[in-house]
Every structure is written in C-alpha cells, then in structure tokens.
Design a protein around this motif. Structure first.
Motif, PDB file in Angstrom:
ATOM      1  N   GLY A  38       0.848  -1.187   0.000  1.00  0.00           N
ATOM      2  CA  GLY A  38       0.000   0.000   0.000  1.00  0.00           C
ATOM      3  C   GLY A  38       0.881   1.233   0.000  1.00  0.00           C
ATOM      4  O   GLY A  38       2.048   1.169  -0.362  1.00  0.00           O
ATOM      5  N   GLN A  39       0.338   2.365   0.420  1.00  0.00           N
ATOM      6  CA  GLN A  39       1.113   3.601   0.456  1.00  0.00           C
ATOM      7  C   GLN A  39       1.611   3.867   1.866  1.00  0.00           C
ATOM      8  O   GLN A  39       0.829   4.039   2.801  1.00  0.00           O
ATOM      9  CB  GLN A  39       0.267   4.781  -0.018  1.00  0.00           C
ATOM     10  CG  GLN A  39       1.053   6.069  -0.055  1.00  0.00           C
ATOM     11  CD  GLN A  39       0.222   7.257  -0.492  1.00  0.00           C
ATOM     12  OE1 GLN A  39      -0.998   7.198  -0.550  1.00  0.00           O
ATOM     13  NE2 GLN A  39       0.888   8.347  -0.786  1.00  0.00           N
ATOM     14  N   ARG A  40       2.940   3.921   2.035  1.00  0.00           N
ATOM     15  CA  ARG A  40       3.565   4.169   3.336  1.00  0.00           C
ATOM     16  C   ARG A  40       3.760   5.672   3.497  1.00  0.00           C
ATOM     17  O   ARG A  40       4.223   6.361   2.595  1.00  0.00           O
ATOM     18  CB  ARG A  40       4.906   3.453   3.417  1.00  0.00           C
ATOM     19  CG  ARG A  40       5.638   3.622   4.719  1.00  0.00           C
ATOM     20  CD  ARG A  40       5.066   2.850   5.858  1.00  0.00           C
ATOM     21  NE  ARG A  40       5.106   1.418   5.628  1.00  0.00           N
ATOM     22  CZ  ARG A  40       4.556   0.524   6.452  1.00  0.00           C
ATOM     23  NH1 ARG A  40       3.935   0.926   7.548  1.00  0.00           N
ATOM     24  NH2 ARG A  40       4.617  -0.753   6.185  1.00  0.00           N
ATOM     25  N   ALA A  67       2.586   5.046   9.015  1.00  0.00           N
ATOM     26  CA  ALA A  67       1.276   4.523   8.608  1.00  0.00           C
ATOM     27  C   ALA A  67       1.336   3.855   7.243  1.00  0.00           C
ATOM     28  O   ALA A  67       2.155   4.202   6.388  1.00  0.00           O
ATOM     29  CB  ALA A  67       0.259   5.667   8.580  1.00  0.00           C
ATOM     30  N   LEU A  68       0.438   2.911   7.066  1.00  0.00           N
ATOM     31  CA  LEU A  68       0.281   2.235   5.786  1.00  0.00           C
ATOM     32  C   LEU A  68      -1.172   2.362   5.364  1.00  0.00           C
ATOM     33  O   LEU A  68      -2.077   1.966   6.114  1.00  0.00           O
ATOM     34  CB  LEU A  68       0.663   0.756   5.911  1.00  0.00           C
ATOM     35  CG  LEU A  68       0.545  -0.070   4.634  1.00  0.00           C
ATOM     36  CD1 LEU A  68       1.591   0.378   3.608  1.00  0.00           C
ATOM     37  CD2 LEU A  68       0.724  -1.546   4.951  1.00  0.00           C
ATOM     38  N   PHE A  69      -1.396   2.964   4.191  1.00  0.00           N
ATOM     39  CA  PHE A  69      -2.742   3.054   3.636  1.00  0.00           C
ATOM     40  C   PHE A  69      -2.955   1.864   2.709  1.00  0.00           C
ATOM     41  O   PHE A  69      -2.253   1.714   1.710  1.00  0.00           O
ATOM     42  CB  PHE A  69      -2.934   4.357   2.844  1.00  0.00           C
ATOM     43  CG  PHE A  69      -3.042   5.566   3.720  1.00  0.00           C
ATOM     44  CD1 PHE A  69      -4.276   5.967   4.199  1.00  0.00           C
ATOM     45  CD2 PHE A  69      -1.915   6.293   4.061  1.00  0.00           C
ATOM     46  CE1 PHE A  69      -4.389   7.089   5.012  1.00  0.00           C
ATOM     47  CE2 PHE A  69      -2.012   7.415   4.867  1.00  0.00           C
ATOM     48  CZ  PHE A  69      -3.251   7.815   5.349  1.00  0.00           C
ATOM     49  N   ARG A  70      -3.902   1.011   3.079  1.00  0.00           N
ATOM     50  CA  ARG A  70      -4.232  -0.127   2.233  1.00  0.00           C
ATOM     51  C   ARG A  70      -4.982   0.359   0.992  1.00  0.00           C
ATOM     52  O   ARG A  70      -5.550   1.456   0.999  1.00  0.00           O
ATOM     53  CB  ARG A  70      -5.115  -1.124   2.991  1.00  0.00           C
ATOM     54  CG  ARG A  70      -4.423  -1.812   4.130  1.00  0.00           C
ATOM     55  CD  ARG A  70      -5.233  -2.949   4.725  1.00  0.00           C
ATOM     56  NE  ARG A  70      -6.656  -2.690   4.830  1.00  0.00           N
ATOM     57  CZ  ARG A  70      -7.452  -3.198   5.776  1.00  0.00           C
ATOM     58  NH1 ARG A  70      -6.950  -3.978   6.701  1.00  0.00           N
ATOM     59  NH2 ARG A  70      -8.732  -2.929   5.797  1.00  0.00           N
ATOM     60  N   THR A  74      -8.234   1.990   4.207  1.00  0.00           N
ATOM     61  CA  THR A  74      -8.005   1.855   5.645  1.00  0.00           C
ATOM     62  C   THR A  74      -6.540   2.148   5.961  1.00  0.00           C
ATOM     63  O   THR A  74      -5.645   1.699   5.254  1.00  0.00           O
ATOM     64  CB  THR A  74      -8.377   0.440   6.116  1.00  0.00           C
ATOM     65  OG1 THR A  74      -9.776   0.254   5.954  1.00  0.00           O
ATOM     66  CG2 THR A  74      -8.004   0.213   7.574  1.00  0.00           C
ATOM     67  N   MET A  75      -6.310   2.909   7.035  1.00  0.00           N
ATOM     68  CA  MET A  75      -4.954   3.212   7.466  1.00  0.00           C
ATOM     69  C   MET A  75      -4.578   2.301   8.630  1.00  0.00           C
ATOM     70  O   MET A  75      -5.323   2.204   9.609  1.00  0.00           O
ATOM     71  CB  MET A  75      -4.833   4.674   7.896  1.00  0.00           C
ATOM     72  CG  MET A  75      -3.411   5.069   8.248  1.00  0.00           C
ATOM     73  SD  MET A  75      -3.221   6.842   8.585  1.00  0.00           S
ATOM     74  CE  MET A  75      -3.658   6.878  10.307  1.00  0.00           C
TER      75      MET A  75
END
Length: 165
Positions: A38-40, A67-70, A74-75
């Motif tokens: 996902g986006q870190r 944080a990781l955004f799936r 969802t974070m």
C-alpha cells in the motif's frame, strides 16, 4: 454445531480513563507511490501534551506514525512516541490500530483545512497503546493494556485513552 464445553463465562472487559493526548504533527512524508503493501506515509510527531487522573506531561518531538494506507483506504497505524511526565520521567508509548474512513466521508477528509471538523462518530479510529518505562513511580504502566479512540484536530491528532482493567 455444539458449543465447546471448555468455553466459560468471564467478566466483560472494563476500562477506566488513563489520559487524553494531543499529538502535533509535522507535514506528512510520503515514501513514494504505492508500495507492495500500500502507500507508506510518515506522520512525524512535533510535540503535544497528555493529561489524565494519574499522569500528565508532554509528547517529545521525534516520534511518529509510520502509517500504511491499504488499497481499500483503511490506514494501519504503527506509532512510537516518547512521553515526558510532569516529574521528568520518560515513557515509551507504542501502538497499532486502524483508521477506517467510510467511502461517503473520504472526499471531506481530503480538505486539510476543514477535515478536523468532521464528527469522529463518522469514522472508526481505534488504537491499542502499550507502555515501557524505567521510572519506579510510573512502572505500573509496564503492566497494563490500553485502548484509545482517535480523532483529528487542527494541526494533528488526539486520542482518548482508557486503561483496560
């Protein structure tokens, strides 16, 4: 299907207020485009404060949320903070958690000037803090589990944290 006879009734989980914490944040740092999970993003802690019935103090600058955004929005939280109590003890606070923003709220969340006004009841933002300290006075924190409810504020994030009894 039969119920396993080894299952027994236990007392429901009870909590008591631990503290409210405000974490001021630096501008976010993106680790590039979407990675394999996902986006870190790093939300660096710039400071803040906490106060509760048994302890109070400041959030030390330098921690943060990796944080990781799936892909579903969802974070996943991965937070490490340093707290300095009013009596100068240091406490390591770490927690994971989930911030789930329903699709009908996501567009409003993109406006950084007003998103802290969105009612926290419209999203799910929960954490599970754990603590570590060498302070004899605050050593009781080493042996507790806590839960927190998060919400956005102007310039950062805040949590109401409860100790699980």
């Amino acid at each position: 299907m039969t119920i396993d006879t080894r299952v027994r009734s236990v007392e429901s989980v009870k909590t008591t207020p631990l503290f409210d914490i405000v974490v001021d944040l630096h501008p976010r740092l993106d680790f590039g485009a979407d990675g394999p999970l996902g986006q870190r993003v790093l939300f660096g802690a710039a400071g803040g404060s906490f106060q509760g019935p048994r302890l109070r103090g400041e959030v030390v600058s330098g921690g943060g949320d990796w944080a990781l955004f799936r892909p579903d929005g969802t974070m996943l939280l991965d937070v490490r903070l340093t707290l300095r109590t009013h009596d100068d003890a240091l406490i390591h606070m770490s927690y994971g958690g989930r911030w789930v923003i329903p699709p009908d709220v996501r567009t409003e969340m993109t406006d950084h000037a007003t998103r802290h006004h969105i009612d926290p009841a419209r999203y799910y933002f929960r954490t599970n803090p754990l603590f570590e300290t060498g302070s004899p006075h605050h050593g009781w924190l080493n042996d507790i589990v806590a839960i927190g409810t998060g919400y956005l504020i102007d310039g950062g994030v805040a949590y109401h944290v409860e100790q699980v009894l």
